[in-house]
Motif scaffolding. Sequence first.
Motif, PDB file in Angstrom:
ATOM      1  N   LEU A   1     -45.673  -6.227  62.905  1.00 54.60           N
ATOM      2  CA  LEU A   1     -46.534  -7.042  62.489  1.00 54.60           C
ATOM      3  C   LEU A   1     -47.090  -6.990  61.099  1.00 54.60           C
ATOM      4  N   GLN A   2     -47.381  -8.258  60.497  1.00 56.17           N
ATOM      5  CA  GLN A   2     -47.852  -7.946  59.253  1.00 56.17           C
ATOM      6  C   GLN A   2     -48.914  -9.201  59.028  1.00 56.17           C
ATOM      7  N   THR A   3     -49.582  -9.381  58.252  1.00 53.26           N
ATOM      8  CA  THR A   3     -50.637 -10.231  57.902  1.00 53.26           C
ATOM      9  C   THR A   3     -50.812 -10.345  56.375  1.00 53.26           C
TER      10      THR A   3
ATOM     11  N   ALA B   1     -33.926 -16.631  66.685  1.00 49.93           N
ATOM     12  CA  ALA B   1     -34.823 -17.757  66.483  1.00 49.93           C
ATOM     13  C   ALA B   1     -35.986 -17.396  65.398  1.00 49.93           C
ATOM     14  N   ASN B   2     -36.514 -18.636  64.677  1.00 53.94           N
ATOM     15  CA  ASN B   2     -37.708 -18.563  63.952  1.00 53.94           C
ATOM     16  C   ASN B   2     -38.305 -19.738  64.226  1.00 53.94           C
TER      17      ASN B   2
ATOM     18  N   PHE C   1     -42.720 -16.277  63.401  1.00 57.91           N
ATOM     19  CA  PHE C   1     -42.236 -15.586  64.822  1.00 57.91           C
ATOM     20  C   PHE C   1     -40.819 -15.371  64.475  1.00 57.91           C
ATOM     21  N   GLN C   2     -40.113 -14.293  64.570  1.00 55.99           N
ATOM     22  CA  GLN C   2     -38.885 -13.877  64.694  1.00 55.99           C
ATOM     23  C   GLN C   2     -38.654 -13.379  65.891  1.00 55.99           C
ATOM     24  N   LEU C   3     -37.643 -14.104  66.791  1.00 55.67           N
ATOM     25  CA  LEU C   3     -37.500 -13.672  67.949  1.00 55.67           C
ATOM     26  C   LEU C   3     -35.775 -13.408  68.238  1.00 55.67           C
TER      27      LEU C   3
ATOM     28  N   TYR D   1     -40.615  -9.729  65.544  1.00 55.21           N
ATOM     29  CA  TYR D   1     -41.576  -9.849  64.161  1.00 55.21           C
ATOM     30  C   TYR D   1     -42.570 -10.925  64.099  1.00 55.21           C
ATOM     31  N   LEU D   2     -43.675 -10.686  63.784  1.00 57.35           N
ATOM     32  CA  LEU D   2     -44.717 -11.620  63.710  1.00 57.35           C
ATOM     33  C   LEU D   2     -45.442 -11.236  62.355  1.00 57.35           C
ATOM     34  N   ILE D   3     -45.585 -12.407  61.281  1.00 60.82           N
ATOM     35  CA  ILE D   3     -46.173 -12.259  60.020  1.00 60.82           C
ATOM     36  C   ILE D   3     -47.203 -13.469  60.302  1.00 60.82           C
TER      37      ILE D   3
END
Length: 158
Positions: free
Chosen positions: A57-59, A107-108, A129-131, A142-144
């Motif tokens: 996770l990133q912001t 997927a994105n 989102f990266q799936l 992954y989620l930024i």
Amino acid sequence: MIKKYVLCFLIGLFSIVLTAQNQEEAAVKQTIEDFFKAFHKKDSLALYEMVHETIRLQTIKTSKDGQPVLFNEAYDTLVSSITKIPDTLKFEERILDYNIKIDGAMANAWTKYEFWFNNEFHHCGVNSFQLFKENNTWKIIYLIDTRRVEDCKASTPK
């Protein structure tokens, strides 16, 4: 006459590929919708079911001096903080649209959103989102997201 058969075959093949792609996009979208249902219900078990064990996770926020800053967060920390929100406080992340791209097992999903806290607009931004498709199930790996208060066109409270 053979040209008509070839053309019909190609059209049929294209529609099969398009249908499969649409089904995968729907499955990715459903994964994200399920993630936010669990998020809003503060359901930690469901939140862990939808992500891969190696999720990152990133912001991206803006500092007081106006510079972009990248923050890293452990998924356990996010889940823990969500489950500790008192029931007296209402929060909602509204997804405004989806832009989904898929290549095989990757997927994105790019999703614009608004965040509301106690029926008041708090901030807006974008999630990326990266799936990964593992054992026929899409998992978030992954989620930024970005978070800002400027240049937001907030909708009305629900």
